[in-house]
Design a protein around this motif. Structure first.
Motif, PDB file in Angstrom:
ATOM      1  N   GLY A  43      -1.180   7.429  -5.695  1.00  0.00           N
ATOM      2  CA  GLY A  43      -2.017   8.211  -4.808  1.00  0.00           C
ATOM      3  C   GLY A  43      -3.202   7.454  -4.258  1.00  0.00           C
ATOM      4  O   GLY A  43      -4.213   8.052  -3.893  1.00  0.00           O
ATOM      5  N   ASP A  46      -4.936   5.530  -1.340  1.00  0.00           N
ATOM      6  CA  ASP A  46      -4.790   5.493   0.120  1.00  0.00           C
ATOM      7  C   ASP A  46      -4.931   4.099   0.682  1.00  0.00           C
ATOM      8  O   ASP A  46      -4.300   3.726   1.649  1.00  0.00           O
ATOM      9  N   GLU A  64       0.820  -1.202   0.000  1.00  0.00           N
ATOM     10  CA  GLU A  64       0.000   0.000   0.000  1.00  0.00           C
ATOM     11  C   GLU A  64       0.861   1.262   0.000  1.00  0.00           C
ATOM     12  O   GLU A  64       0.467   2.290  -0.566  1.00  0.00           O
ATOM     13  N   GLY A  65       2.039   1.195   0.630  1.00  0.00           N
ATOM     14  CA  GLY A  65       2.937   2.347   0.596  1.00  0.00           C
ATOM     15  C   GLY A  65       3.413   2.648  -0.815  1.00  0.00           C
ATOM     16  O   GLY A  65       3.477   3.817  -1.233  1.00  0.00           O
ATOM     17  N   VAL A  66       3.758   1.615  -1.557  1.00  0.00           N
ATOM     18  CA  VAL A  66       4.188   1.806  -2.945  1.00  0.00           C
ATOM     19  C   VAL A  66       3.055   2.388  -3.779  1.00  0.00           C
ATOM     20  O   VAL A  66       3.250   3.314  -4.585  1.00  0.00           O
ATOM     21  N   LYS A  67       1.838   1.867  -3.611  1.00  0.00           N
ATOM     22  CA  LYS A  67       0.696   2.370  -4.388  1.00  0.00           C
ATOM     23  C   LYS A  67       0.370   3.819  -4.023  1.00  0.00           C
ATOM     24  O   LYS A  67      -0.018   4.619  -4.885  1.00  0.00           O
ATOM     25  N   ARG A  68       0.548   4.120  -2.741  1.00  0.00           N
ATOM     26  CA  ARG A  68       0.240   5.481  -2.311  1.00  0.00           C
ATOM     27  C   ARG A  68       1.198   6.475  -2.959  1.00  0.00           C
ATOM     28  O   ARG A  68       0.811   7.567  -3.371  1.00  0.00           O
ATOM     29  N   ARG A  69       2.464   6.085  -3.078  1.00  0.00           N
ATOM     30  CA  ARG A  69       3.445   6.998  -3.657  1.00  0.00           C
ATOM     31  C   ARG A  69       3.323   7.089  -5.177  1.00  0.00           C
ATOM     32  O   ARG A  69       3.494   8.166  -5.760  1.00  0.00           O
ATOM     33  N   LEU A  70       3.049   5.948  -5.801  1.00  0.00           N
ATOM     34  CA  LEU A  70       3.022   5.941  -7.259  1.00  0.00           C
ATOM     35  C   LEU A  70       1.700   6.415  -7.837  1.00  0.00           C
ATOM     36  O   LEU A  70       1.669   7.085  -8.874  1.00  0.00           O
TER      37      LEU A  70
END
Length: 700
Positions: A683, A685, A675-681
C-alpha cells in the motif's frame, strides 16, 4: 582536450581536466613500479585507455559547476559546493563499480589471468587517483580558475549549442514516445538482447591475434637421409627467392637444424628479417608475404618449404598458429603413428579453414643398425661401453681437454675426418681395446644392417607422439582452426590414438568459455555493489540491463572488422561494461534523486537525461577519439591494438547513441514495476526512503 573545449567552451574549464591526466598517470606508473610491473603491451594499453577515463570525473565536476552557475547565478564557490553535493555519490559509485568489475578477474589463474591482472591493476590504480583528484583537486581548481559563463559567444559555439540542444530535444521526444508505449520499448530491448546473443554465437573466438613482428621463419624439409650439402643447396635456393621478395631485408639459413622439432642432415631453417613497418604497405605485411611465399615455395620440388609466423607471446611455442600432438596411446609402432599422421595432415590441408599443416616427423628414415654380439664381446674382454665410446669418438666427437691461447679458451675434441666416416666399411675397420690391451676389430664383435625408423622419438605426456603444426586460413579465427582439427581427429583417428594441444593452442583451449564466466562474474559483482549503493534490488537493474546496448555495439564492430573474440577483445569488453555502467549510473542517480524530491517517474527520467546529456555525450566523445589511434594502428602489435580499440570504439558509439534513450526507458520501466509491486503488496504510493516501511524495504 579538443572535445572538452568544444563542449565547455571555456579555456579555463578545459585546463582543469587536463591537469588530472599527468597526476593520475604519474601516480599509476609509480604504483606499477613499486609492484614490479613492466611497461609491456598490456599495461601500456591500460594507460592509453586510462587517459580517457581519468578525465571523465573531472569533466563531470567542471561541467556541473558551469551548469549550476549558469542556471542559478550563484558564485563559483557556492556552485562548487552544490556540485560536490550532487556528484560525489555518482563519482564514488562509478569508481567502485569499476573496482567491483575488475577485482574478481584479477584472481584468474594461468596466462589469461596474468594478462587480465596487469590490465586490471593499471586501470584500478589510475581511476583511484582520478577519483581522488575529482573530489579534492578539481573542486579547488574550479574555485580558483572558473568564472561565470559570458552571455555572448562566438557564432561557432552558438551553432554547437544549438546542435546540442536540438539533439537533446530529439532524444527527449523519442523518450516521450517510447515511454508511452512500454510494449514497443520492451520489443526493442528484446531485439537488442537477441542481437547481442546472436553476435556472440556467430563471432569466431581466438586467444591472441597473430602479429606482424618484423620477421618470419621458414622450415625446410628434404627427403629422408638427404645429405647436408644437398640441404645447403636447397637453403641457398630458398634464400635467393626471399632476397628477391619485396619487403624482405635480410635472410639467414641454417642447415641441419629445425625449429619445429627433429633436425638432421635433411632439415633446415631460415629466418628472414623484414624491412621496417613504415617502408612496407599492406601488401608487404608478414601475412601477405607468407601467402605469396607459399605459392613460390610450392614450385620447389626438391624439398618442402613452409613459412610461418613466430608466436605472438614469446615462449609459448616456437611457431604461430597451432601445435597439435598426435599420440599413440595403445603401444602402436612408430610406423603406425607416422601412417595415421600422414592421413590426418592430408585431410587437414584439404580443409578450407586450415593451411600449411605439416610435420617433420618421419618413421622411414634409413638408419644403420649395429647388433652387438654380447657373448663374443665378453669372450674377448670388451665391454659394450667401450664399443659405444669408440663409435662416439670416431663417428661423432669426444671432448678431450681445454687449452688457452691468446687469452681465450678452446676445446680439444677428437673426431675422424669426414672421408673416414662416410661409409659402412668405415665402421668395420674400427678397433677397440680389450681388457688385456689388445686391439679387437669391431667387424668381429657386431653385425651391421640397414633399417628404417624415426630420426628421433618424441613423447608427450609419456606417450609416443608426432608434432603437427599449422595455420588458420585467411579470414579464419584460431578458434575455428582448432575446432576443425578436433573434428578431423574425431573422424580420422583410429582407436588407440589421441591428441593433445600445446603452446598457444593449449592456452586458448584452457581459456575455454572464460569470456562468458568473466562477463557474468563482472556483471554480478557490479550488480551486487549497486544493490548496496541504492539499497534496492530493482533500481540497479536499469543500470545493468543498459550494458547490453554497449556489448551489442562491441560485438557488432568486431564482426564487421573481421576480428575474432580474442583475449584483447575480451579485456576491451570488460572495460566497456564498466564505461557503460558509468554513464547509466550518472543518469539513474539523478533520476532517482528527482523522484525522491517528488517528481513523477517520467519527469524524473526526463530531468535526469536533460541534466546528464551534455557530460555523458562529452565523456563518450572524448573516449571515442582516445581509442581511434588504436583502431587504425599499424606496425608492431597492431593486431592487439585493433582488437581492443575496435571493441571499445564500437561499444561506446552504439552504447552512447542508444544508451541515452535506453537508460531512462529502463529506469521508467523498472521504477514503474517496482512501485506497482509495492503499492499492491504494502500500500505504498511512492518511494520515500525516509518513511519506507521495514517490510517494504526487506521485500525490495
Amino acid at each position: 582536450m579538443a572535445v572538452v573545449f568544444l563542449f565547455l567552451q571555456d579555456w579555463r574549464a578545459t585546463v582543469i581536466p587536463t591537469l588530472t591526466i599527468p597526476v593520475s598517470l604519474i601516480g599509476g606508473f609509480a604504483v606499477l613500479y613499486v609492484m614490479g610491473y613492466s611497461a609491456n603491451t598490456i599495461t601500456l594499453f591500460a594507460m592509453i585507455l586510462a587517459v580517457t577515463l581519468v578525465v571523465d570525473d573531472a569533466i563531470i565536476v567542471v561541467e556541473n559547476v558551469q551548469r549550476v552557475m549558469s542556471e542559478t547565478g550563484v558564485d563559483v564557490r557556492e556552485a562548487t559546493l552544490r556540485t560536490m553535493d550532487q556528484v560525489t555519490g555518482p563519482i564514488v559509485a562509478t569508481t567502485l563499480v569499476l573496482a567491483a568489475l575488475f577485482v574478481p578477474v584479477a584472481f584468474l589463474a594461468g596466462i589469461t589471468g596474468e594478462l587480465y591482472r596487469q590490465f586490471a591493476v593499471t586501470i584500478l590504480v589510475t581511476i583511484t587517483f582520478s577519483t581522488i583528484n575529482a573530489l579534492t583537486f578539481s573542486p579547488a581548481i574550479c574555485v580558483l580558475m572558473l568564472r561565470p559563463t559570458p552571455e555572448s559567444r562566438s557564432r561557432f559555439f552558438v551553432k554547437v549549442n544549438q546542435g546540442l540542444d536540438a539533439s537533446r530535444r530529439f532524444y527527449l521526444r523519442l523518450l516521450d514516445l517510447f515511454a508511452r508505449k512500454l510494449a514497443l520499448s520492451a520489443l526493442v530491448f528484446a531485439v537488442i538482447v537477441g542481437g547481442t546473443y546472436g553476435f556472440y554465437r556467430i563471432l569466431p573466438t581466438g586467444f591472441v591475434p597473430s602479429e606482424d613482428q618484423g620477421y618470419l621463419f621458414m622450415n625446410v624439409q628434404l627427403p629422408n637421409a638427404a645429405s647436408l650439402e644437398r640441404t645447403q643447396q636447397t637453403i641457398a635456393a630458398v634464400s635467393s627467392v626471399l632476397q628477391r621478395t619485396p619487403g624482405v631485408a635480410n635472410t639467414i639459413g641454417i642447415a641441419g637444424a629445425s625449429m619445429v622439432g627433429g633436425g638432421g642432415s635433411n632439415s633446415g631453417m631460415i629466418i628472414s628479417a623484414l624491412k621496417p613497418w613504415n617502408e612496407r604497405g599492406a601488401d608487404q605485411s608478414v601475412f601477405a608475404l607468407m601467402d605469396r611465399l607459399r605459392a613460390e615455395f610450392a614450385a620447389i620440388s626438391t624439398a618442402s618449404v613452409v613459412p610461418f609466423n613466430p608466436p605472438a607471446i614469446p615462449g609459448l611455442g616456437t611457431t604461430g598458429g597451432f601445435d597439435f600432438r598426435l599420440q599413440a596411446r595403445a603401444g602402436q609402432s612408430q610406423a603406425e603413428l607416422a601412417e595415421v599422421m600422414r592421413g590426418l595432415i592430408i585431410a587437414a590441408n584439404q580443409t578450407k579453414t586450415l593451411t600449411s599443416v605439416f610435420s617433420t616427423f618421419s618413421a622411414d628414415v634409413p638408419e644403420v643398425y649395429l647388433d652387438i654380439d654380447r657373448k663374443r664381446t665378453e669372450l674377448y674382454g670388451v665391454s659394450p661401453a667401450t664399443i659405444f665410446n669408440t663409435l662416439q669418438a670416431h663417428l661423432g666427437s669426444s671432448y678431450v681437454d681445454d687449452f688457452n691461447i691468446f687469452s681465450r679458451v678452446y676445446q680439444v675434441r677428437l673426431q675422424d675426418e669426414p672421408s673416414f666416416r662416410t661409409r659402412i666399411e668405415d665402421i668395420q675397420r674400427l678397433r677397440v681395446r680389450s681388457q688385456s690391451g689388445s686391439l679387437i676389430p669391431l667387424q668381429g664383435l657386431l653385425s651391421i644392417s640397414t633399417v628404417y625408423g624415426p630420426n628421433s622419438i618424441s613423447r608427450y605426456n609419456l606417450f609416443p607422439s608426432a608434432a603437427i603444426n599449422g595455420q588458420a586460413a585467411a579470414g579464419t579465427s584460431t578458434g575455428a582452426a582448432l575446432d576443425a582439427m578436433e573434428t578431423l581427429a574425431a573422424q580420422k583417428l583410429p582407436p588407440g590414438f589421441g591428441y593433445e594441444w600445446t603452446g598457444m593452442a593449449l592456452q586458448e583451449k584452457q581459456a575455454g568459455n572464460q569470456t562468458t564466466i568473466i562477463l557474468i562474474a563482472g556483471i554480478l559483482f557490479t550488480y551486487l555493489f549497486l544493490v548496496a549503493q541504492y539499497e534496492s534490488w530493482s533500481v540497479p537493474l536499469a543500470v545493468m540491463l543498459s550494458v547490453t546496448v554497449a556489448v551489442l555495439g562491441a560485438l557488432g564492430s568486431l564482426l564487421i572488422g573481421g576480428i575474432d573474440l580474442n583475449i584483447y577483445a575480451q579485456i576491451g569488453l570488460l572495460l566497456l561494461v564498466g564505461l557503460a555502467a558509468k554513464n547509466a549510473i550518472l543518469i539513474v542517480e539523478f533520476a532517482k534523486k528527482r523522484r525522491e524530491e517528488g517528481l513523477s517517474i517520467m519527469e524524473a527520467a526526463t530531468d535526469g537525461t536533460t541534466q546528464r546529456f551534455r557530460p555523458v555525450l562529452m565523456t563518450a566523445m572524448a573516449s571515442v577519439l582516445g581509442v581511434v589511434p588504436l583502431v587504425v594502428a599499424t606496425g608492431a602489435g597492431a593486431g592487439s591494438r585493433q582488437a581492443i580499440g575496435t571493441t571499445v570504439l564500437g561499444g561506446l558509439v552504439v552504447g552512447s547513441a542508444l544508451g541515452l534513450l535506453i537508460i531512462p526507458l529502463l529506469y521508467i520501466y523498472v521504477q514503474t514495476v517496482r512501485e506497482g509491486v509495492k503499492r499492491r503488496l504494502f500500500g505504498v504510493d511512492r518511494v520515500d526512503p525516509d518513511s519506507k516501511p521495514p517490510a517494504a524495504a526487506a521485500a525490495d
